[in-house]
Scaffold this motif. Structure first.
Motif, PDB file in Angstrom:
ATOM      1  N   ASP A 150       0.815  -1.223   0.000  1.00  0.00           N
ATOM      2  CA  ASP A 150       0.000   0.000   0.000  1.00  0.00           C
ATOM      3  C   ASP A 150       0.845   1.269   0.000  1.00  0.00           C
ATOM      4  O   ASP A 150       0.305   2.373  -0.084  1.00  0.00           O
ATOM      5  CB  ASP A 150      -0.907   0.017   1.236  1.00  0.00           C
ATOM      6  CG  ASP A 150      -1.724  -1.254   1.346  1.00  0.00           C
ATOM      7  OD1 ASP A 150      -2.474  -1.537   0.397  1.00  0.00           O
ATOM      8  OD2 ASP A 150      -1.597  -1.959   2.361  1.00  0.00           O
ATOM      9  N   ASN A 151       2.149   1.099   0.097  1.00  0.00           N
ATOM     10  CA  ASN A 151       3.009   2.277   0.220  1.00  0.00           C
ATOM     11  C   ASN A 151       2.887   3.157  -1.026  1.00  0.00           C
ATOM     12  O   ASN A 151       2.994   2.678  -2.161  1.00  0.00           O
ATOM     13  CB  ASN A 151       4.467   1.822   0.408  1.00  0.00           C
ATOM     14  CG  ASN A 151       5.347   2.939   0.920  1.00  0.00           C
ATOM     15  OD1 ASN A 151       4.878   3.843   1.612  1.00  0.00           O
ATOM     16  ND2 ASN A 151       6.621   2.882   0.580  1.00  0.00           N
ATOM     17  N   GLY A 152       2.619   4.457  -0.800  1.00  0.00           N
ATOM     18  CA  GLY A 152       2.539   5.409  -1.903  1.00  0.00           C
ATOM     19  C   GLY A 152       1.259   5.337  -2.703  1.00  0.00           C
ATOM     20  O   GLY A 152       1.175   5.894  -3.795  1.00  0.00           O
ATOM     21  N   LYS A 153       0.224   4.685  -2.163  1.00  0.00           N
ATOM     22  CA  LYS A 153      -1.047   4.556  -2.888  1.00  0.00           C
ATOM     23  C   LYS A 153      -2.069   5.586  -2.395  1.00  0.00           C
ATOM     24  O   LYS A 153      -1.985   6.073  -1.272  1.00  0.00           O
ATOM     25  CB  LYS A 153      -1.622   3.148  -2.697  1.00  0.00           C
ATOM     26  CG  LYS A 153      -0.731   2.023  -3.233  1.00  0.00           C
ATOM     27  CD  LYS A 153      -0.950   1.837  -4.723  1.00  0.00           C
ATOM     28  CE  LYS A 153      -0.023   0.795  -5.329  1.00  0.00           C
ATOM     29  NZ  LYS A 153      -0.304  -0.568  -4.891  1.00  0.00           N
ATOM     30  N   LEU A 154      -3.038   5.881  -3.260  1.00  0.00           N
ATOM     31  CA  LEU A 154      -4.171   6.755  -2.927  1.00  0.00           C
ATOM     32  C   LEU A 154      -5.438   5.910  -3.010  1.00  0.00           C
ATOM     33  O   LEU A 154      -5.756   5.375  -4.082  1.00  0.00           O
ATOM     34  CB  LEU A 154      -4.244   7.921  -3.927  1.00  0.00           C
ATOM     35  CG  LEU A 154      -5.516   8.766  -3.965  1.00  0.00           C
ATOM     36  CD1 LEU A 154      -5.780   9.467  -2.632  1.00  0.00           C
ATOM     37  CD2 LEU A 154      -5.426   9.820  -5.086  1.00  0.00           C
ATOM     38  N   TYR A 155      -6.129   5.759  -1.886  1.00  0.00           N
ATOM     39  CA  TYR A 155      -7.314   4.894  -1.828  1.00  0.00           C
ATOM     40  C   TYR A 155      -8.577   5.686  -1.532  1.00  0.00           C
ATOM     41  O   TYR A 155      -8.571   6.607  -0.709  1.00  0.00           O
ATOM     42  CB  TYR A 155      -7.163   3.865  -0.701  1.00  0.00           C
ATOM     43  CG  TYR A 155      -6.134   2.797  -0.967  1.00  0.00           C
ATOM     44  CD1 TYR A 155      -6.322   1.852  -1.963  1.00  0.00           C
ATOM     45  CD2 TYR A 155      -4.977   2.739  -0.200  1.00  0.00           C
ATOM     46  CE1 TYR A 155      -5.365   0.867  -2.197  1.00  0.00           C
ATOM     47  CE2 TYR A 155      -4.025   1.753  -0.421  1.00  0.00           C
ATOM     48  CZ  TYR A 155      -4.227   0.822  -1.425  1.00  0.00           C
ATOM     49  OH  TYR A 155      -3.281  -0.149  -1.649  1.00  0.00           O
ATOM     50  N   ASN A 156      -9.675   5.275  -2.151  1.00  0.00           N
ATOM     51  CA  ASN A 156     -10.991   5.704  -1.694  1.00  0.00           C
ATOM     52  C   ASN A 156     -11.255   5.012  -0.355  1.00  0.00           C
ATOM     53  O   ASN A 156     -10.676   3.953  -0.068  1.00  0.00           O
ATOM     54  CB  ASN A 156     -12.044   5.287  -2.732  1.00  0.00           C
ATOM     55  CG  ASN A 156     -13.372   5.995  -2.507  1.00  0.00           C
ATOM     56  OD1 ASN A 156     -13.489   6.908  -1.701  1.00  0.00           O
ATOM     57  ND2 ASN A 156     -14.387   5.555  -3.231  1.00  0.00           N
ATOM     58  N   TYR A 157     -12.154   5.567   0.448  1.00  0.00           N
ATOM     59  CA  TYR A 157     -12.439   4.959   1.752  1.00  0.00           C
ATOM     60  C   TYR A 157     -13.013   3.550   1.619  1.00  0.00           C
ATOM     61  O   TYR A 157     -12.976   2.763   2.555  1.00  0.00           O
ATOM     62  CB  TYR A 157     -13.400   5.852   2.564  1.00  0.00           C
ATOM     63  CG  TYR A 157     -14.840   5.775   2.105  1.00  0.00           C
ATOM     64  CD1 TYR A 157     -15.767   4.972   2.760  1.00  0.00           C
ATOM     65  CD2 TYR A 157     -15.273   6.480   0.986  1.00  0.00           C
ATOM     66  CE1 TYR A 157     -17.078   4.879   2.323  1.00  0.00           C
ATOM     67  CE2 TYR A 157     -16.566   6.405   0.538  1.00  0.00           C
ATOM     68  CZ  TYR A 157     -17.464   5.601   1.208  1.00  0.00           C
ATOM     69  OH  TYR A 157     -18.759   5.503   0.756  1.00  0.00           O
ATOM     70  N   THR A 158     -13.521   3.240   0.441  1.00  0.00           N
ATOM     71  CA  THR A 158     -14.083   1.916   0.183  1.00  0.00           C
ATOM     72  C   THR A 158     -13.002   0.893  -0.141  1.00  0.00           C
ATOM     73  O   THR A 158     -13.277  -0.298  -0.267  1.00  0.00           O
ATOM     74  CB  THR A 158     -15.032   1.986  -1.031  1.00  0.00           C
ATOM     75  OG1 THR A 158     -14.315   2.641  -2.094  1.00  0.00           O
ATOM     76  CG2 THR A 158     -16.282   2.772  -0.719  1.00  0.00           C
ATOM     77  N   GLY A 159     -11.767   1.354  -0.320  1.00  0.00           N
ATOM     78  CA  GLY A 159     -10.651   0.430  -0.532  1.00  0.00           C
ATOM     79  C   GLY A 159     -10.135   0.391  -1.953  1.00  0.00           C
ATOM     80  O   GLY A 159      -9.056  -0.135  -2.186  1.00  0.00           O
ATOM     81  N   GLU A 160     -10.903   0.956  -2.939  1.00  0.00           N
ATOM     82  CA  GLU A 160     -10.340   0.883  -4.299  1.00  0.00           C
ATOM     83  C   GLU A 160      -9.357   2.029  -4.530  1.00  0.00           C
ATOM     84  O   GLU A 160      -9.486   3.106  -3.917  1.00  0.00           O
ATOM     85  CB  GLU A 160     -11.425   0.841  -5.388  1.00  0.00           C
ATOM     86  CG  GLU A 160     -12.049   2.143  -5.786  1.00  0.00           C
ATOM     87  CD  GLU A 160     -13.405   2.345  -5.123  1.00  0.00           C
ATOM     88  OE1 GLU A 160     -14.130   3.264  -5.534  1.00  0.00           O
ATOM     89  OE2 GLU A 160     -13.738   1.602  -4.202  1.00  0.00           O
TER      90      GLU A 160
END
Ligand SMILES: NC(=O)c1ccc[n+]([C@@H]2O[C@H](COP(=O)([O-])OP(=O)(O)OC[C@H]3O[C@@H](n4cnc5c(N)ncnc54)[C@H](OP(=O)(O)O)[C@@H]3O)[C@@H](O)[C@H]2O)c1
Length: 230
Positions: A216-226
């Protein structure tokens, strides 16, 4: 028991992070901007058997930020929730208020950078080593189909770029730095545009953080996980 540090915990999403992490039995360092915490945050602390401590912090106050970190005395921070942020009144490109722009950039970009600098050792010394930033779909260039929102978009896009660099620079120390978009959560910030219950938004983000690792490092997620494009 994990130790969680949350900025802007007096209301909105930050307050709900404090509430839900407290209910999970974690140790929480919750910061509030006003001199005294509001009644909801105070009640969470009062019912926590001392697990929730409250600390005044205006994130733009560099001296106070350093004092707070020094007062923690090297305590490892498992999850740093960098939540405090501000919006900007909508304005067309020919009517951007410079002072307002700088305030938004100071709060949404400079303050998180300063806090990362101050807290990096304590996060790296923890078991979970997570830094989580409240980014926004509004800061995604790939997702921008509506235009406008110049000041807020610029601040969140800048924060996204900063967090991407943090994710690279602190990776050798095992730190996971990621961004989360809370949805149009029904807080004062979203106002009438809010569509997502605050409790659902924060529960989704905590689920992301509970499972956060190197992937998950350096990722941008929606609160829903996608994942959301940059
Ligand atoms: N709600 C949404 O739809 C949405 C969408 C995308 C991203 N976000 C992001 O999510 C985060 C939380 O937003 P929210 O919806 O909970 O907003 P909110 O209800 O307006 O709450 C903002 C929080 O940030 C604090 N804050 C602002 N400036 C601060 C400063 N200089 N020092 C310390 N604390 C400060 C506020 O403290 P005070 O009580 O003292 O003002 C408040 O606790 C923000 O970073 C925001 O950009 C929100």
């Amino acid at each position: 028991m994990a130790t969680i540090l949350i900025t802007g915990a007096n209301r909105g999403l930050g307050l709900e992070f404090a509430r839900q992490y407290a209910a999970k039995g974690e140790r929480i360092i919750a910061t509030h901007r006003p001199a005294d915490p509001g009644p909801e945050l105070a009640a969470i602390a009062a019912g926590s058997d001392g697990r929730v401590s409250l600390h005044q912090l205006d994130v733009n106050d560099a001296v106070r930020a350093e004092e707070l970190v020094v007062s923690l005395n090297g305590l490892p921070i498992d999850v740093f929730v960098c939540n405090a942020g501000i919006n900007s009144p909508p304005a067309t490109i020919d009517a951007i208020d410079e002072a307002g722009f700088l305030k938004v950039m100071q709060t949404n970009v400079m303050a998180p950078m300063r806090l990362v600098g101050l807290l990096a050792d304590q996060v790296a010394a923890s078991d979970r080593k997570v830094m989580a930033f409240l980014g926004s779909r509004m800061g995604s260039i790939g997702d921008n189909a509506r235009g406008g929102g110049y000041v807020y978009r610029a601040s969140k896009a800048a924060l996204h770029a900063v967090v991407k660099s943090i994710s690279i620079d602190l990776a050798p120390r095992g730190v996971v730095a990621l961004l989360m978009h809370p949805g149009a959560a029904k807080t004062a910030m979203a106002g009438a545009r809010g569509t997502v219950e605050v409790a659902d938004s924060v529960a989704g983000m905590i689920a992301i953080l509970d499972g956060a690792g190197a992937k998950d490092n350096g990722k941008l997620y929606n609160y829903t996980g996608e994942e959301i494009p940059w």
